[in-house]
Design an enzyme around this catalytic site. Structure first.
Site, PDB file in Angstrom:
ATOM      1  NE  ARG A   1      -2.533  -1.027   2.990  1.00  0.00           N
ATOM      2  CZ  ARG A   1      -3.188  -2.527   2.644  1.00  0.00           C
ATOM      3  NH1 ARG A   1      -4.852  -2.125   2.278  1.00  0.00           N
ATOM      4  NH2 ARG A   1      -2.934  -3.176   3.008  1.00  0.00           N
ATOM      5  CB  THR A   2       3.080   3.128   2.799  1.00  0.00           C
ATOM      6  OG1 THR A   2       2.234   2.217   3.804  1.00  0.00           O
ATOM      7  CG2 THR A   2       3.747   3.946   3.057  1.00  0.00           C
TER       8      THR A   2
ATOM      9  NE  ARG B   1       6.518   0.712   5.696  1.00  0.00           N
ATOM     10  CZ  ARG B   1       5.458   0.150   5.396  1.00  0.00           C
ATOM     11  NH1 ARG B   1       5.308  -0.629   5.956  1.00  0.00           N
ATOM     12  NH2 ARG B   1       4.600   1.220   6.014  1.00  0.00           N
TER      13      ARG B   1
ATOM     14  CG  HIS C   1       3.015   4.646   9.162  1.00  0.00           C
ATOM     15  ND1 HIS C   1       2.974   5.741   7.122  1.00  0.00           N
ATOM     16  CD2 HIS C   1       2.399   3.347   7.970  1.00  0.00           C
ATOM     17  CE1 HIS C   1       3.066   5.039   6.798  1.00  0.00           C
ATOM     18  NE2 HIS C   1       2.155   3.798   6.733  1.00  0.00           N
TER      19      HIS C   1
ATOM     20  CE  LYS D   1      25.669  -8.399  -4.148  1.00  0.00           C
ATOM     21  NZ  LYS D   1      25.790  -7.570  -5.554  1.00  0.00           N
TER      22      LYS D   1
END
Lengths: 316, 186
Positions: free
Chosen positions: A54-55, A104, A134, A82
């Site tokens: 969604r975000t 995020r 958020h 890595k």
């Protein structure tokens, strides 16, 4: 405003400016040409160290509607797997000329580090950091509440909102408590004691353990997802017991005042914190929340990138 | 201060009566040019263009007997000088139901100056639909165009120096109807 890191950084005026801007930008969604030239030539990087549908898509659509170039960077399948550090990833993005980084991260505070460490020049937007915040989710929730319960203008003074569920792990709850408080709403958080964070009594909200007690007195109820991926200890006895005491089913929906609406930030666990018939009822506004999310993110990107930036100032 | 003429830095060039007459004349010209008010849409450019559009619409309704569609068109997101200033708040855009396709759109603004606002408005229209024609009405044309744009309907042509400021006040948004020139050496 240079970055958007926390809903707590916004005062009433800044929050209302974002909501008002989003309200104007929402009309773009109804047009045949869903595109504005405003951010032409700007580059927005979606830097996602944690899964999101969604975000990420919402930010991507928002940036594209404003004509920005979008680069999606998922940690899986990149050099992060890595062993590359956040710093080196940031320096790489800076070298490639990112004007804004939407981040995020599973660690609380990662966006703040990115914004203040001096690794990058551009704006940083917090799209969810660990169990911290958020802010764009809180803004889109406020936008949805304002649209339904305050005719789409002004602040949320006097509005009563219940936030129910895994408050302990929820960045959505933290951002919402801060933002709704700023906008004048009265927030009650409801959860079993094990899912309330230490120090919750110092939050600018009321706390309750009993959902049925609170429901008749609120204008909106926000159900949170029980975050299985963060449930590393025995927080709840069983899914069934949680669902019976804190899940929103059709009987509990009847306790709400007739005008009250049901929000959920998604993704939903149907049958756990919310029953399927409630999720599909006319009182539930989840689909609108997603639509409003695009408008809110357009507004945030426009306000951060649409005007003069530090780089432009340097050129003068 | 009841008369601007007592102040050398500020002079009233249009008073309430002048503005009322200019709006009536513009309205007559719009009706005449378009042979009536059918298929017309007036779009005011915020802030004061919107109030001006409302008044022109009211005058056209008196002349033609039929109502004319009015709306607002915010051009902020289409400006070419966004990067010269911090991000601005947006004004409202309201397109009359039915859209602008195959209609004649009359853009309404208070002052026509560099022409850049109108350029932005034309770009904005382009994204909203395809009008049959676009015309431009301005209460004041103060010259100093930077783009090849002209108005179809002008309330008053006002020769100005670049340093001067033309200020329009309209009842509804302000407390009086008035156009003044401020600053500069006159």
């Amino acid at each position: 405003m240079r970055h958007l890191l926390s809903a707590g950084d916004l005062d009433v005026d800044a929050a209302c400016l974002i909501l008002d801007t989003a309200a104007q930008l929402a009309s773009v969604t109804d047009r045949s040409v869903k595109k504005l030239p405003t951010l032409r030539g700007r580059t927005v990087v979606n830097l996602f160290f944690e899964d999101s549908t969604r975000t990420r898509i919402s930010f991507e659509i928002a940036a594209k509607r404003l004509s920005a170039d979008v680069i999606n960077f998922a940690a899986k399948g990149s050099s992060v797997s890595k062993g590359e550090s956040l710093k080196d990833t940031a320096l790489t993005l800076e070298a490639m000329g990112a004007d804004a980084v939407v981040i995020r991260h599973s660690s609380s505070g990662a966006p703040h580090r990115l914004a203040t460490a001096g690794w990058i020049q551009g704006s940083v937007v917090n799209a969810g950091d660990g169990t911290h915040e958020h802010p764009t989710q809180a803004l889109l929730d406020a936008f949805t509440l304002r649209h339904h319960l305050r005719a789409g203008t002004g602040d949320l003074a006097g509005l009563r909102v219940a936030i129910v569920g895994d408050i302990l792990h929820s960045r959505v709850a933290r951002s919402n408590v801060l933002l709704l408080r700023t906008l004048g709403a009265q927030v009650t958080v409801i959860a079993p004691p094990t899912l309330l964070p230490y120090g919750v009594n110092d939050w600018p909200c009321a706390v309750s353990y009993d959902l049925d007690d609170v429901l008749p007195h609120v204008d909106a109820v926000m159900m949170l997802r029980v975050q299985a991926e963060r449930m590393h200890a025995a927080y709840i006895p069983s899914v069934n017991e949680y669902s019976r005491r804190y899940g929103l089913d059709i009987c509990r929906l009847g306790l709400l005042p007739p005008h009250a609406i049901v929000l959920h930030p998604g993704p939903m666990n149907r049958g756990m914190e919310i029953s399927a018939d409630v999720a599909d009822s006319a009182r539930a506004v989840m689909v609108e929340q997603v639509t409003n999310g695009v408008s809110i993110r357009m507004a945030v990107l426009y306000l951060l990138l649409g005007g003069m930036t530090d780089e432009d100032r340097k050129d003068l | 201060m009841d008369s601007g003429f007592t102040d050398s830095a500020r002079s009233v060039v249009l008073d309430a009566g002048d503005i009322g007459r200019a709006i009536r004349r513009i309205s007559h010209e719009i009706v005449e040019r378009n042979k009536g008010a059918a298929d017309l849409i007036l779009l005011g450019i915020p802030t004061r263009g919107v109030f001006l559009a409302d008044r022109i619409a009211a005058a056209i309704e008196q002349i033609d007997g039929e109502g004319v569609a009015v709306g607002a068109l915010d051009i902020t997101l289409y400006r070419d000088d966004l990067r010269l200033r911090p991000a601005r708040a947006l004004e409202s855009t309201a397109i009359p139901t039915g859209g602008i396709d195959d209609k004649v759109v009359v853009l309404v603004d208070d002052v026509l100056f560099s022409g850049r606002t109108v350029r932005a408005a034309l770009d904005a229209l382009n994204d909203i639909g395809r009008p049959r024609g676009v015309q431009l009405a301005a209460l004041v044309d103060r010259g100093h165009r930077e783009l090849p744009i002209r108005a179809d309907f002008v309330g008053k042509n006002l020769p100005t120096a670049l340093a001067e400021q033309v200020r329009v006040r309209l009842v509804g948004f302000d407390d009086i109807d008035e156009v003044t020139i401020e600053g500069g050496a006159r």
